[in-house]
Design an enzyme around this catalytic site. Structure first.
Site, PDB file in Angstrom:
ATOM      1  N   ALA A 240       0.892  -1.113   0.219  1.00 48.69           N
ATOM      2  CA  ALA A 240      -0.254   0.103   0.186  1.00 48.69           C
ATOM      3  C   ALA A 240       0.825   0.704  -0.329  1.00 48.69           C
ATOM      4  O   ALA A 240       1.915   1.621   0.503  1.00 48.69           O
ATOM      5  CB  ALA A 240      -0.946   0.460   1.520  1.00 48.69           C
TER       6      ALA A 240
ATOM      7  N   TYR B 270       7.837  11.685  -0.394  1.00 53.15           N
ATOM      8  CA  TYR B 270       7.623  10.150  -0.590  1.00 53.15           C
ATOM      9  C   TYR B 270       8.901   9.502  -0.806  1.00 53.15           C
ATOM     10  O   TYR B 270       9.137   8.060   0.090  1.00 53.15           O
ATOM     11  CB  TYR B 270       6.990  10.709  -2.438  1.00 53.15           C
TER      12      TYR B 270
HETATM   13  N1  LIG Z   1       3.881   3.523  -9.487  1.00 52.29           N
HETATM   14  C1  LIG Z   1       5.154   3.536  -9.633  1.00 52.29           C
HETATM   15  O1  LIG Z   1       5.888   4.098 -10.323  1.00 52.29           O
HETATM   16  C2  LIG Z   1       5.857   2.795  -8.621  1.00 52.29           C
HETATM   17  C3  LIG Z   1       7.332   3.330  -8.532  1.00 52.29           C
HETATM   18  C4  LIG Z   1       7.843   2.371  -7.020  1.00 52.29           C
HETATM   19  C5  LIG Z   1       7.507   2.133  -6.339  1.00 52.29           C
HETATM   20  N2  LIG Z   1       5.496   2.145  -6.681  1.00 52.29           N
HETATM   21  C6  LIG Z   1       5.192   1.664  -5.003  1.00 52.29           C
HETATM   22  O2  LIG Z   1       4.043   0.915  -5.443  1.00 52.29           O
HETATM   23  C7  LIG Z   1       3.059   0.534  -4.231  1.00 52.29           C
HETATM   24  C8  LIG Z   1       1.912   0.585  -5.453  1.00 52.29           C
HETATM   25  O3  LIG Z   1       1.383   1.351  -5.504  1.00 52.29           O
HETATM   26  P1  LIG Z   1       0.904   1.828  -7.176  1.00 52.29           P
HETATM   27  O4  LIG Z   1       1.817   2.624  -8.351  1.00 52.29           O
HETATM   28  O5  LIG Z   1       0.135  -0.056  -7.687  1.00 52.29           O
HETATM   29  O6  LIG Z   1      -0.152   3.039  -6.672  1.00 52.29           O
HETATM   30  P2  LIG Z   1      -1.373   2.379  -6.768  1.00 52.29           P
HETATM   31  O7  LIG Z   1      -2.250   2.127  -8.868  1.00 52.29           O
HETATM   32  O8  LIG Z   1      -2.194   3.562  -6.473  1.00 52.29           O
HETATM   33  O9  LIG Z   1      -2.370   1.280  -5.635  1.00 52.29           O
HETATM   34  C9  LIG Z   1      -1.969   1.981  -3.887  1.00 52.29           C
HETATM   35  C10 LIG Z   1      -2.659   0.710  -3.594  1.00 52.29           C
HETATM   36  O10 LIG Z   1      -2.174   1.516  -1.779  1.00 52.29           O
HETATM   37  C11 LIG Z   1      -4.124   1.447  -1.628  1.00 52.29           C
HETATM   38  N3  LIG Z   1      -3.905   2.653  -0.658  1.00 52.29           N
HETATM   39  C12 LIG Z   1      -3.605   3.354   0.055  1.00 52.29           C
HETATM   40  N4  LIG Z   1      -3.928   4.012   0.754  1.00 52.29           N
HETATM   41  C13 LIG Z   1      -4.009   3.021   2.096  1.00 52.29           C
HETATM   42  C14 LIG Z   1      -4.251   3.264   2.764  1.00 52.29           C
HETATM   43  N5  LIG Z   1      -3.927   4.316   3.314  1.00 52.29           N
HETATM   44  N6  LIG Z   1      -4.546   1.974   3.310  1.00 52.29           N
HETATM   45  C15 LIG Z   1      -4.963   0.306   2.789  1.00 52.29           C
HETATM   46  N7  LIG Z   1      -4.113   0.386   1.769  1.00 52.29           N
HETATM   47  C16 LIG Z   1      -4.074   1.607   0.736  1.00 52.29           C
HETATM   48  C17 LIG Z   1      -4.812   1.718  -2.505  1.00 52.29           C
HETATM   49  O11 LIG Z   1      -5.748   1.374  -2.382  1.00 52.29           O
HETATM   50  P3  LIG Z   1      -7.207   1.969  -1.430  1.00 52.29           P
HETATM   51  O12 LIG Z   1      -8.123   2.909  -2.413  1.00 52.29           O
HETATM   52  O13 LIG Z   1      -8.456   0.783  -1.996  1.00 52.29           O
HETATM   53  O14 LIG Z   1      -6.856   2.239  -0.619  1.00 52.29           O
HETATM   54  C18 LIG Z   1      -4.140   0.599  -3.667  1.00 52.29           C
HETATM   55  O15 LIG Z   1      -4.437  -0.288  -4.029  1.00 52.29           O
HETATM   56  C19 LIG Z   1       3.437   1.667  -3.527  1.00 52.29           C
HETATM   57  O16 LIG Z   1       3.960   1.904  -2.367  1.00 52.29           O
HETATM   58  C20 LIG Z   1       3.894   2.940  -4.114  1.00 52.29           C
HETATM   59  O17 LIG Z   1       4.653   4.108  -3.176  1.00 52.29           O
HETATM   60  C21 LIG Z   1       5.502   2.649  -7.149  1.00 52.29           C
END
Ligand SMILES: NC(=O)c1ccc[n+]([C@@H]2O[C@H](COP(=O)([O-])OP(=O)(O)OC[C@H]3O[C@@H](n4cnc5c(N)ncnc54)[C@H](OP(=O)(O)O)[C@@H]3O)[C@@H](O)[C@H]2O)c1
Length: 267
Positions: free
Chosen positions: A91, A155
């Site tokens: 998350a 972040y």
């Molecule tokens: N995309 C990138 O470029 C990238 C790069 C490096 C690392 N990451 C990391 O990858 C991970 C997944 O992100 P993503 O890119 O797939 O983004 P995403 O599509 O926005 O997904 C984020 C997820 O986190 C959940 N979330 C947010 N706040 C929350 C809370 N308070 N409690 C429980 N769940 C929560 C959201 O679900 P709900 O809204 O249903 O709660 C959603 O399922 C993150 O840790 C992010 O920092 C992403």
């Protein structure tokens, strides 16, 4: 038999992006998946898609910033499946704003509460179960947890915190049979950019990334699973991330310029 057949895997942030893609990709191994997040409808939809691929799947609504909800998440997993073999702390939320332009300081606290403390709480409640199963912890940090990235001060700090925490915990758990894998993706197509806090503390509403030029969530999930199966300590999500780690030792200014270019160009 595949690595995760019959294993119970709890994934936070499973309603979209990387977490959802990870559950769908794991589903083919027929594990017992616990999909967690705040959006129940999207979680149930993702769980159904996992069941269609052969997994048992349970959707549990939990906000990772609330310790009692992390406790409930783990107890629901234990109640339903008898234990926990893998916890994926995925998350997360983002920010895209220059530090001096931020007008709502609560953004910094929110980033730490979700990205860092959320992972700490879920891990703490899962730990006794993981000890019993000699299981594994996966922490989805970011390349911005290893390097500074402009427009992402809060972040990047929260993702650095994840590295500090999970690298320390790995040493503490050395004799427990539990492995700790830290995952550091580069840019990945997901919802994180458009949901990221802008300078006014509200979601940006659009992605500034060139999404056709970055990794898909499906590809990222497949590579994370490979790292998980090997119980790798670290997975770096791009060539520039892997090379940059070494170049930084003798040319840190070059890495700063690459980070600035990546942030400005969105790729
Ligand atoms: N995309 C990138 O470029 C990238 C790069 C490096 C690392 N990451 C990391 O990858 C991970 C997944 O992100 P993503 O890119 O797939 O983004 P995403 O599509 O926005 O997904 C984020 C997820 O986190 C959940 N979330 C947010 N706040 C929350 C809370 N308070 N409690 C429980 N769940 C929560 C959201 O679900 P709900 O809204 O249903 O709660 C959603 O399922 C993150 O840790 C992010 O920092 C992403």
């Amino acid at each position: 038999m595949a690595t995760y057949t019959g294993k119970t895997i709890v994934v936070t942030g499973a309603s979209s992006g990387i977490g959802r893609a990870l559950c769908l990709a794991l589903a083919a191994q027929r594990p017992r998946l616990v999909l967690s997040g705040r959006d129940e409808a999207r979680l149930e939809q993702a769980a159904e898609a996992c069941r269609a691929r052969g997994a048992e799947a349970l959707a549990v609504r939990a906000d990772v910033t609330v310790p009692a909800q992390c406790q409930l998440l783990i107890s629901r997993a234990v109640e339903r499946f008898g234990g926990v073999d893998v916890l994926v702390n995925n998350a997360g939320i983002g920010m895209i704003a220059l530090f001096e332009e931020v007008r709502d300081l609560s953004v910094f606290e929110s980033l730490m509460r979700v990205n860092y403390l959320g992972a700490v709480y879920a891990t703490w409640y899962a730990l006794p179960e993981l000890k019993r199963s000699r299981g594994q912890i996966v922490a989805i940090s970011s390349l911005s947890g290893l390097n500074g990235v402009p427009y992402r001060t809060g972040y990047s700090a929260s993702k650095h915190a994840m590295f500090g925490f999970f690298d320390s915990l790995r040493i503490e758990l050395r004799d427990s049979g539990i492995s700790v894998t830290v995952v550091a993706p580069d840019f990945v197509v997901s919802e994180i950019q458009k949901r990221a806090f802008g300078p006014d503390g509200r979601p940006l509403g659009r992605s500034p990334l060139q999404e056709d030029k970055i990794m898909t969530a499906e590809r990222c999930a497949a590579e994370i699973i490979e790292a998980m199966e090997k119980r790798q300590r670290l997975w770096l999500g791009s060539l520039r991330g892997r090379v940059g780690r070494w170049v930084r030792l003798f040319a840190p200014g070059l890495i700063d310029r690459i980070a600035l270019k990546a942030a400005r160009e969105g790729k």
